[in-house]
Design a protein around this motif. Sequence first.
Motif, PDB file in Angstrom:
ATOM      1  N   ALA A   1      20.778  16.426   4.957  1.00 52.89           N
ATOM      2  CA  ALA A   1      20.218  16.860   3.681  1.00 52.89           C
ATOM      3  C   ALA A   1      19.963  15.655   2.782  1.00 52.89           C
ATOM      4  O   ALA A   1      20.605  14.607   2.913  1.00 52.89           O
TER       5      ALA A   1
ATOM      6  N   LEU B   1      20.371  23.448   0.222  1.00 53.92           N
ATOM      7  CA  LEU B   1      21.821  23.499   0.361  1.00 53.92           C
ATOM      8  C   LEU B   1      22.436  23.167  -0.992  1.00 53.92           C
ATOM      9  O   LEU B   1      22.239  22.065  -1.513  1.00 53.92           O
ATOM     10  N   ARG B   2      23.148  24.123  -1.565  1.00 48.49           N
ATOM     11  CA  ARG B   2      23.707  23.933  -2.899  1.00 48.49           C
ATOM     12  C   ARG B   2      24.611  22.699  -2.939  1.00 48.49           C
ATOM     13  O   ARG B   2      25.520  22.546  -2.126  1.00 48.49           O
TER      14      ARG B   2
END
Length: 221
Positions: free
Chosen positions: A168, A211-212
């Motif tokens: 990410a 994606l938090r």
Amino acid sequence: MRLLLIEDSAELAKWLAKALQGSGYAVDMAHDGQDADHLLFTQTYDAVILDLELPSMDGLTVLRRLRARGSTVPVMVLTARGELSDRVAGLNLGADDYLAKPFELSELEARLHALIRRAHGVSAPLITLGPLSYESVGRTFTLGGATLALRPKEHAVLEVLLLRGGKAISKEKLFEKVFSVDATTGQDVVEIYIHRLRKQLHNSGVSIITLRGLGYLLEAT
């Protein structure tokens, strides 16, 4: 990909920056050694194009200080000097490639992208993720065998996501890599390009997920 172009000729730097931006790169410029040294100390780049003959601090000193700080950013030395001793000096100080002026833009871009690809640990010119393929020499995307038509910034965002190799990347870091340091837009512009790419990739078998706390991730679904 975010580049730092260090060139004392403002005319050449402007022309080269415009050409590289047209190919999807975010380009910052420095016209003397001290400014370049400051940017390299405070900013993060995917590659550096470095002229040797600079005012205030010569290019070899800039390169020496960069490597002394432990930076491994790929550096292409671009200079009018063609003597073997100059090439050897630059390479011994940690330059990754050397291109003498005058040069063909196509050769510069090909060498530059090869440096970036190797820095990301990608050795093969063809990268695939599900139905998405990226031919890194020609810098072209195909989706399901068809060429994916992308605007320069869309191309740059997708390139960064793919070269992350399943990791990410935060919105802040993505903004840094795609937009130059003097960009007048804010970080929210990243969401606009992510939205555009999601529409291009819709129902294709590849998607961009959020994606938090981590950011964005490109994955095969």
